[in-house]
Design a protein around this motif. Structure first.
Motif, PDB file in Angstrom:
ATOM      1  N   TYR B 150       0.832  -1.206   0.000  1.00 32.22           N
ATOM      2  CA  TYR B 150       0.000   0.000   0.000  1.00 32.22           C
ATOM      3  C   TYR B 150       0.864   1.253   0.000  1.00 32.22           C
ATOM      4  N   ILE B 154       0.987   1.637  -4.139  1.00 31.91           N
ATOM      5  CA  ILE B 154      -0.257   2.344  -4.429  1.00 31.91           C
ATOM      6  C   ILE B 154      -0.158   3.804  -4.042  1.00 31.91           C
ATOM      7  N   TYR B 162      -0.947   8.649 -11.509  1.00 36.50           N
ATOM      8  CA  TYR B 162      -2.352   8.198 -11.460  1.00 36.50           C
ATOM      9  C   TYR B 162      -3.086   8.585 -12.740  1.00 36.50           C
TER      10      TYR B 162
END
Lengths: 510, 323
Positions: B150, B154, B162
């Motif tokens: 994470y 991410i 993104y």
């Protein structure tokens, strides 16, 4: 007289020095099928392109439904209810039928609603006109007949009341063409107006109500179809009397030049396309192979000319076998006196991007006559090309012109001139007059008969039954890869038609 | 656990390294799907990188930098369009010309404006796009497995990362669910069909090229404003060409393009990671060999491992109304 759907008044259009259309007047009545015939280059397609907004007329007036209109783009034409089915289909090959139909006629920026609407609309058109086609099929997987149906559906989906078809049967098998004609009649019954451009006079006689003839950019005559004859139309098109059946003397068949024994050919999928076929062609005779397209004729021709692998059997040229592994050297076969005019001249017979003079020696370019040491002898090639141009009346007579810029008939003459002028002992010709207009057909037929009279062996494959009957001394009929019958030139169309359809001889006799 | 952390780190740099490839690859997808070959992706990225870093340094704003990068890159795309759509020039020649102009002009202008040997001034905080830390990333960093995934994979990337990955489903949606996409795919396959349907071929292709320009602009901005703190000459280093290779590898499909770019990014990341450290069995390998690996694999993959890639049929051919 019914109200006119389209009126063209005094249309003129020039491309540089060429006057493609001059002072054209045309009136097409609503709810009729109107044919426009003319030789290649007579200006038919230009005229229809003006009507469809592809070109602008230099002068003249267009009226649709009695009202003067100006058509600047295809969009204007579509908005006026004019739809066009082009000779070369305007379809995106890897799209589905549905995607092709909605392209350019989408209802909003997202596709979802367009697709739903098109699906139900296609369903309705299918029910009303019998235009069946799977909306989710991909175009490139459909046979040409169905692809053409998609073109028609595209036009109808856009609300076309007037449908223009440019040479619609050029790519169709006879059965597909018949089906197309049934659809056109049905459309007519529903009140649509149809303009059919063609150079096949039989089609004109079969389905049109009225017919207009164009020649060299002018409209020379308009006739009611039932009051005219093929002979009269042909004469109007060419401007002189045309021999629809060439005159020829009795053949004097000599020794066997080409002999095919038990030839079997399979295609890439392993399907047997030519099934145990045997026949001989003698010097001084023309043997015609009749049949509906796709019954093995193409594969037979390719095997004989050494470019397709044969599973079994043998082919003898002047008593010596031809390599049937599909790897034969075409140059060697040419040296042995076999000349081949392929069916598909665009892909096999010509390099369209070459100049005319280059194509006129293609395949024979290693010949001493065209060489000066290791280099091409340009002067000799040009002289040779000019000679062929004159002899075969190839137009325009400019050997430096790119081959793609010649009309279909003249391209065919370039190939024929190249192969025939080599003085081969055996000439194999596939579809000698496909896409060729009436005047040139007569010429090509005369040349083929002249070859025969010189004692050459000529093998002709054609899907045009008239052509086979008029040229051949013997007719072989192919069906499903087999030769199902042999007839003399006096065989009737009906008799050959039954053989071509695969109906057994016994039934045919009844 | 060391092994696991090493893998996470390689994957993390895979993501960072594949972003410029992915943006350029999607950029190429718009153009090539519309039938315009664009070998000038490289050049457009480079001018985007230069314009972005310059504007950000001068105006002290990352957003102005990004906007300038996009603007200049789109301008170059329109030059390509003017040459190859309006004037029906050769698309490869036009693309190569753009690459040359980009390589030369960025160095000359950089030197003339900033006198730092073709570099732009090092970007300060606020002039670059910073990493965005997702809520809770720090808190769960120490949780085994999930924590590093994470926190590293991410969370902790800049907004442009993104954006790049969001462009994948967006491009798919545009291509297959919108009118623009349908027409764009059609014009790359058979422009005559589009023309006879009453749609302007030229305008459609220009719009596709504008999309290309926007994406190469973002790719350039990423290079000079995220990956690096300023512009360095020739900083695209062939990424535009690798993106073209990835496009073929992906068979002109957006989701495939993402996986192709991730693969190339991974090879790059792995080669960096493995530099200098001995491999099992083989032993120590020269650093140059590891650096060459992604390119060698590109050739191998393109040569034989992708099956039949059918490009848009009208690609590279200027549209001329037939007579």
């Amino acid at each position: 007289m019914a109200q006119a759907a389209i009126e063209l008044i005094g249309i003129n259009k020039s491309f540089g020095a060429v006057r493609a259309n001059r002072d054209i007047n045309l009136e097409v009545a609503r709810g009729t099928i109107h044919g426009i015939v003319g030789e290649n280059g007579a200006g038919k397609s230009t005229l229809m392109s003006i009507l469809y907004g592809f070109y602008q007329a230099d002068s003249g007036e267009i009226r649709v439904g009695g009202k003067p209109v100006s058509i600047h783009t295809s969009n204007d034409a579509i908005a006026l209810g004019i739809g066009m089915v082009h000779q070369h289909f305007m379809l995106v090959d890897n799209f589905t039928v549905l995607e092709n139909v909605i392209l350019g006629a989408e209802s909003d920026a997202l596709l979802k609603s367009s697709i739903t609407k098109a699906r139900s609309e296609l369903d309705r058109l299918e029910r009303e006109y019998g235009l069946e086609v799977d909306p989710d099929a991909v175009i490139e997987e459909l046979p040409v007949g169905l692809q053409q149906r998609v073109e028609i559906l595209k036009a109808l989906y856009r609300g076309a009341e007037i449908l223009i078809l440019d040479e619609p049967t050029g790519v169709l098998t006879p059965a597909e063409a018949d089906h197309l004609f049934r659809i056109l009649k049905q459309l007519k019954d529903q009140g649509k107006t149809i303009v059919l451009i063609t150079h096949k006079l039989r089609e004109i006689m079969a389905i049109t109500d009225t017919v207009s003839v164009m020649r060299q950019g002018t409209m020379v005559a308009t006739r009611t179809t039932k009051d005219t004859t093929v002979g009269e139309l042909a004469e109007l098109m060419v401007g002189r009397r045309v021999l629809l059946r060439v005159e020829k003397g009795q053949s004097e068949a000599g020794a066997v030049k080409l002999s095919v024994k038990n030839l079997t050919v399979r295609d890439q999928r392993g399907v047997t396309m030519v099934d145990n076929v045997s026949f001989d062609v003698r010097g001084g005779e023309i043997v015609g192979i009749a049949g509906v397209a796709g019954n093995g004729q193409s594969e037979l021709l390719e095997a004989i000319s050494g470019i397709r692998h044969a599973v079994s059997g043998e082919v003898m040229l002047d008593g010596k076998p031809i390599d049937l592994t599909g790897k034969a050297d075409p140059g060697e076969l040419r040296d042995r006196g076999l000349a081949h005019v392929p069916e598909d001249r665009h892909h096999v017979g010509l390099v369209l991007a070459f100049e005319e003079n280059e194509n006129s020696i293609l395949g024979y370019h290693d010949d001493e006559r065209y060489l000066k040491g290791p280099f091409l002898d340009i002067d000799a090639i040009m002289a040779d090309a000019k000679d062929k141009i004159e002899k075969y009346d190839i137009r325009p007579g400019n050997p430096r012109l790119k081959t793609a810029n010649f009309s279909g008939g003249n391209q065919q003459k370039i190939v024929l001139a190249r192969e025939m002028e080599q003085d081969p002992g055996v000439l194999i010709v596939g579809q000698p007059t496909r896409g060729v207009d009436v005047g040139a057909i007569e010429f090509i037929h005369k040349r083929l008969i002249a070859m025969r009279d010189q004692g050459k062996a000529v093998l002709v494959v054609s899907v045009e039954l008239d052509e086979i009957r008029s040229l051949s001394d013997r007719i072989l009929v192919m069906f499903a890869g087999r030769v199902v019958g042999e007839r003399g030139p006096e065989a009737t169309e009906g008799e050959l038609g039954l053989l071509m359809a695969g109906v057994e001889h016994q039934e045919a006799a009844e | 656990m060391d092994m696991f952390n090493a893998i996470v780190q390689v994957l993390d740099s895979t993501i960072r390294l594949s972003v410029p490839l992915l943006l350029a690859c999607l950029a190429g997808l718009y153009s090539e799907r519309a039938g315009i070959f664009d070998i000038g992706l490289e050049g457009k990225m480079l001018v985007g990188a230069f314009a972005g870093a310059s504007a950000a340094a001068v105006f002290h704003s990352a957003l102005i930098g990004l906007g300038t990068a996009i603007l200049i890159s789109v301008a170059f795309a329109l030059v390509h369009g003017f040459a190859s759509i309006t004037h029906r020039g050769n698309q490869i020649v036009s693309g190569v010309a753009i690459n040359f102009i980009a390589a030369g002009s960025t160095i000359i202008l950089g030197q003339a404006w900033f006198q730092q040997g073709g570099r732009t001034p090092a970007l300060q905080p606020g002039e670059r796009f910073e990493a965005i830390n997702w809520p809770g990333a720090e808190a769960i960093r120490d949780v085994p497995i999930i924590g590093p995934i994470y926190a590293e994979l991410i969370s902790g990337h800049s907004i442009l990362v993104y954006f790049a990955f969001a462009m994948v489903p967006f491009t798919w949606w545009v291509l297959f669910r919108t009118r623009f996409g349908l027409r764009m795919r059609a014009v790359g396959e058979n422009p005559a069909a589009v023309d006879t349907a009453g749609i302007s071929v030229a305008w459609l292709r220009y719009r596709a090229l504008i999309c290309t320009g926007v994406l190469t602009g973002v790719a350039g901005a990423y290079l000079s404003m995220v990956q690096n703190g300023g512009f360095v000459k020739d900083m695209t280093a062939g990424k535009g060409y690798i993106a073209l290779a990835a496009l073929i590898f992906a068979k002109w499909k957006p989701v495939n393009a993402m996986f192709a770019c991730l693969l190339f990014g991974f090879l790059d990341a792995a080669s960096i990671r493995l530099q200098g450290s001995p491999l099992p069995i083989i032993g120590k390998v020269p650093a140059q060999f590891m650096q060459a690996l992604p390119y060698v694999l590109t050739v191998v993959l393109l040569a034989g491992f992708i099956g039949k890639a059918i490009p848009p049929r009208a690609g590279g051919v200027p549209y001329v109304k037939e007579r």
